[in-house]
Design an enzyme around this catalytic site. Structure first.
Site, PDB file in Angstrom:
ATOM      1  N   GLU A 184      -0.443   1.944  11.996  1.00 59.38           N
ATOM      2  CA  GLU A 184      -0.549   2.975  10.945  1.00 59.38           C
ATOM      3  C   GLU A 184      -0.971   4.356  11.459  1.00 59.38           C
ATOM      4  O   GLU A 184      -1.884   4.968  10.922  1.00 59.38           O
ATOM      5  CB  GLU A 184      -1.521   2.493   9.853  1.00 59.38           C
ATOM      6  CG  GLU A 184      -1.104   1.162   9.255  1.00 59.38           C
ATOM      7  CD  GLU A 184      -2.054   0.662   8.156  1.00 59.38           C
ATOM      8  OE1 GLU A 184      -3.134   1.247   7.972  1.00 59.38           O
ATOM      9  OE2 GLU A 184      -1.698  -0.323   7.495  1.00 59.38           O
ATOM     10  N   ASN A 225       3.078  -0.850  14.819  1.00 61.26           N
ATOM     11  CA  ASN A 225       3.153  -1.485  13.500  1.00 61.26           C
ATOM     12  C   ASN A 225       2.793  -0.476  12.401  1.00 61.26           C
ATOM     13  O   ASN A 225       1.845   0.293  12.547  1.00 61.26           O
ATOM     14  CB  ASN A 225       2.133  -2.644  13.489  1.00 61.26           C
ATOM     15  CG  ASN A 225       2.275  -3.576  12.315  1.00 61.26           C
ATOM     16  OD1 ASN A 225       3.378  -4.084  12.042  1.00 61.26           O
ATOM     17  ND2 ASN A 225       1.180  -3.828  11.603  1.00 61.26           N
ATOM     18  N   HIS A 261       5.040  -4.263   2.961  1.00 64.56           N
ATOM     19  CA  HIS A 261       4.280  -4.488   1.725  1.00 64.56           C
ATOM     20  C   HIS A 261       5.082  -3.845   0.601  1.00 64.56           C
ATOM     21  O   HIS A 261       5.069  -2.633   0.430  1.00 64.56           O
ATOM     22  CB  HIS A 261       2.891  -3.842   1.824  1.00 64.56           C
ATOM     23  CG  HIS A 261       1.998  -4.508   2.821  1.00 64.56           C
ATOM     24  ND1 HIS A 261       1.531  -5.801   2.648  1.00 64.56           N
ATOM     25  CD2 HIS A 261       1.494  -4.082   4.009  1.00 64.56           C
ATOM     26  CE1 HIS A 261       0.764  -6.132   3.684  1.00 64.56           C
ATOM     27  NE2 HIS A 261       0.731  -5.109   4.535  1.00 64.56           N
ATOM     28  N   GLU A 290       4.043  -8.163   7.793  1.00 60.38           N
ATOM     29  CA  GLU A 290       3.044  -8.359   6.716  1.00 60.38           C
ATOM     30  C   GLU A 290       3.712  -8.420   5.344  1.00 60.38           C
ATOM     31  O   GLU A 290       3.235  -7.813   4.371  1.00 60.38           O
ATOM     32  CB  GLU A 290       2.017  -7.205   6.745  1.00 60.38           C
ATOM     33  CG  GLU A 290       1.362  -7.002   8.103  1.00 60.38           C
ATOM     34  CD  GLU A 290       0.269  -5.934   8.123  1.00 60.38           C
ATOM     35  OE1 GLU A 290      -0.131  -5.462   7.034  1.00 60.38           O
ATOM     36  OE2 GLU A 290      -0.166  -5.576   9.220  1.00 60.38           O
ATOM     37  N   ASP A 292       4.718  -8.883   1.724  1.00 62.53           N
ATOM     38  CA  ASP A 292       4.350  -9.394   0.400  1.00 62.53           C
ATOM     39  C   ASP A 292       4.959  -8.459  -0.640  1.00 62.53           C
ATOM     40  O   ASP A 292       5.380  -7.354  -0.314  1.00 62.53           O
ATOM     41  CB  ASP A 292       2.834  -9.611   0.202  1.00 62.53           C
ATOM     42  CG  ASP A 292       1.967  -8.393   0.438  1.00 62.53           C
ATOM     43  OD1 ASP A 292       2.491  -7.262   0.504  1.00 62.53           O
ATOM     44  OD2 ASP A 292       0.728  -8.572   0.536  1.00 62.53           O
TER      45      ASP A 292
HETATM   46  C1  XIL Z   1      -6.179  -6.275   5.030  1.00 63.06           C
HETATM   47  C2  XIL Z   1      -6.698  -7.694   4.806  1.00 63.06           C
HETATM   48  O1  XIL Z   1      -5.696  -8.448   4.198  1.00 63.06           O
HETATM   49  C3  XIL Z   1      -7.938  -7.668   3.961  1.00 63.06           C
HETATM   50  O2  XIL Z   1      -8.513  -8.973   3.881  1.00 63.06           O
HETATM   51  C4  XIL Z   1      -8.963  -6.684   4.516  1.00 63.06           C
HETATM   52  O3  XIL Z   1     -10.059  -6.590   3.640  1.00 63.06           O
HETATM   53  C5  XIL Z   1      -8.349  -5.325   4.711  1.00 63.06           C
HETATM   54  O4  XIL Z   1      -7.195  -5.438   5.542  1.00 63.06           O
HETATM   55  N1  XIL Z   1      -2.283  -3.413   6.694  1.00 63.06           N
HETATM   56  C6  XIL Z   1      -2.805  -4.082   7.766  1.00 63.06           C
HETATM   57  C7  XIL Z   1      -3.727  -5.217   7.530  1.00 63.06           C
HETATM   58  O5  XIL Z   1      -2.428  -3.816   8.923  1.00 63.06           O
HETATM   59  O6  XIL Z   1      -4.697  -5.362   8.546  1.00 63.06           O
HETATM   60  C8  XIL Z   1      -4.421  -5.123   6.188  1.00 63.06           C
HETATM   61  O7  XIL Z   1      -5.142  -6.328   5.981  1.00 63.06           O
HETATM   62  C9  XIL Z   1      -3.393  -4.897   5.093  1.00 63.06           C
HETATM   63  C10 XIL Z   1      -2.642  -3.617   5.321  1.00 63.06           C
END
Ligand code: XIL
Length: 482
Positions: A184, A225, A261, A290, A292
């Site tokens: 990020e 990422n 996401h 990641e 969802d």
């Molecule tokens: C999130 C986790 O799912 C949570 O449990 C935590 O509190 C905060 O981080 N992008 C990422 C992840 O790269 O590390 C994040 O994970 C979600 C967004």
């Protein structure tokens, strides 16, 4: 970006067609599936995942095209909930620690590491034939307080970051398939995110991070990422320019992770497959890291359909790009999802419900994987094969071919890789050589091969199932002897 969903209908009708297919019939037609084969009944009594992966599981279906299916793992749930543990082992062939490899958790007090939770997960993965996706080395979030409030000078911060990366990557050396090295680093408009690292070290921190990580584990695949880079747009353009430059400068970056996401109130990312393909054309691998799909609660049946479509389309984009080697969901059960805690009023983002029952989105993924036989084989197995001296695809009779490759994780050192050579006879491929080579301590293997006749050949490398690792193999590599 709030595009209407016009793609929606076609994705739905595809799902309907898929549903009409008999799973058993499709599976019966499979040969030599590395995981979840008909032989799984011979392994009864072994721990789930290592020997008895259900043949209709996501991981077994995906393994036919060399794709890894992953999940982020909540290590508390893994320790306490047997159903959660069983699904993790049965359905997924890679695991990502949702939190326990983050700086805040591994070094809560300066100079004192706590690897225990992450080590447990690595052990679980080994016991279930899974690869580990390491997350995350450089990020602006979930940093320890001592670091963010320490008033360090730029020179001190550089040393601290180098030490963090070197120590963490070294601790897990040989056990990590892919690392999220930098996470990020960009804003949605394509400018660089204002972080502790950018402010103190300038944009060069990114290249440095990759170099330090590579030094500590030369075999791990190193990824950049980010989120909102799934489709074409200002942010993915910026990341594209960054990784193109890094490649040109010889910085050891292997791929790009698209977090994915998604949210059903927005359209599907613009031209995801084309976007992925341009990264692939730079020689990079892609990983959906990641996935969802969140929605405003309560979820109506229309919204549920939109969610299925987003899962389907993101998986299809990955299946259509040969360099896409893994598809990872950010947790699988709605009860454990990060979404409700971060996005007010939203949830239901995962492929299993609050009671760990599979949702329609689970079946959407499964049905797409059943049709994956048409997708190209990819190198998501952890085994690579290089045929040096064969860049033109042909070799002169009497000359030798140096066959080289690597195996991840290197904890497989000492076990065997089988190299199979086939020659074309009429319409058939006949095996002409099959040799076993031992994997060295650094994960490498090699073989000097001299073909005996002219003709069309192909070769592949496979590793057999071990108690701690799933069977895996490369695609066939064609070559000619002239
Ligand atoms: C999130 C986790 O799912 C949570 O449990 C935590 O509190 C905060 O981080 N992008 C990422 C992840 O790269 O590390 C994040 O994970 C979600 C967004």
């Amino acid at each position: 970006m709030k595009v209407r969903r016009s793609v929606f209908i076609s994705a739905l009708s595809l799902t309907a067609v898929l549903a009409a297919l008999s799973l058993t019939a499709v599976l019966a037609a499979q040969t030599a599936a590395p995981e979840g084969t008909a032989s799984s009944s011979h392994h009864s009594g072994q721990s789930p995942g290592a020997g008895a992966v259900p043949r209709d599981s996501l991981r077994a279906l995906a393994s036919r095209v060399g794709l890894r299916i992953g999940t982020a793992v909540n290590t508390d749930a893994l320790a306490t909930n047997a159903t959660y543990r069983q699904i993790t082992a049965d359905q997924f062939s890679t695991v990502t620690p949702e939190n326990v490899m983050k700086w805040q958790l591994v070094e809560p007090t300066k100079g004192t590491y706590d690897w225990s939770a992450a080590d447990q997960l690595v052990k679980f993965a080994q016991a279930h034939g899974q690869l580990v996706h390491g997350h995350v080395l450089v990020w602006h979030s979930q940093l320890p307080d001592w670091l963010t409030t320490g008033n360090y000078t730029p020179a001190q911060l550089r040393d601290l970051l180098r030490k963090h990366i070197s120590d963490e990557v070294s601790h897990f050396r040989g056990h990590i398939w892919q690392w999220d090295v930098v996470n990020e680093a960009f804003n949605d408009d394509g400018t660089m995110r204002d972080t502790l690292w950018l402010r103190a070290l300038g944009p060069g921190y990114i290249a440095d991070a990759f170099r330090w990580a590579h030094r500590a584990d030369p075999h791990a695949l190193l990824l950049y990422n980010d989120y909102n880079i799934e489709g074409l747009g200002a942010k993915s353009d910026a990341v594209y320019e960054l990784v193109k430059q890094l490649r040109a400068q010889g910085v050891p970056i292997d791929g790009v992770g698209l977090q994915t996401h998604l949210d059903t109130q927005y359209g599907f990312p613009d031209q995801m497959q084309q976007n992925m393909q341009r990264f692939a054309d730079l020689g990079l691998k892609l990983a959906l890291t990641e996935v969802d799909v969140r929605s405003t609660l309560p979820v109506t049946s229309t919204v549920q359909l939109a969610q299925n479509a987003d899962y389907s389309q993101s998986l299809q984009a990955c299946l259509l790009v040969r360099q896409c080697i893994s598809y990872t969901v950010w947790g699988f059960g709605d009860a454990y999802s990060w979404v409700p805690g971060v996005f007010a009023g939203q949830g239901a983002a995962d492929i299993y419900d609050e009671n760990l029952q599979p949702k329609p989105s689970y079946y959407a993924l499964q049905q797409n994987l059943i049709l994956d036989t048409g997708a190209p084989h990819r190198d998501g197995t952890g085994v690579t094969l290089k045929l040096s001296g064969l860049t033109s695809g042909s070799v002169k009779l009497g000359k030798s071919v140096m066959v080289k490759g690597t195996v991840t994780p290197t904890s497989l050192a000492g076990s065997k890789v089988t190299l199979t050579v086939q020659k074309k006879k009429g319409a058939k491929w006949l095996t002409v050589e099959s040799v076993a080579r031992t994997i060295s301590a650094s994960g490498a293997y090699s073989w000097k091969y001299t073909p005996g006749k002219r003709g069309a050949y192909r070769m592949r490398a496979t590793i057999a199932r071990t108690t701690a690792h799933a069977a895996a193999g490369t695609a066939w590599r064609p070559f000619k002897v002239t």
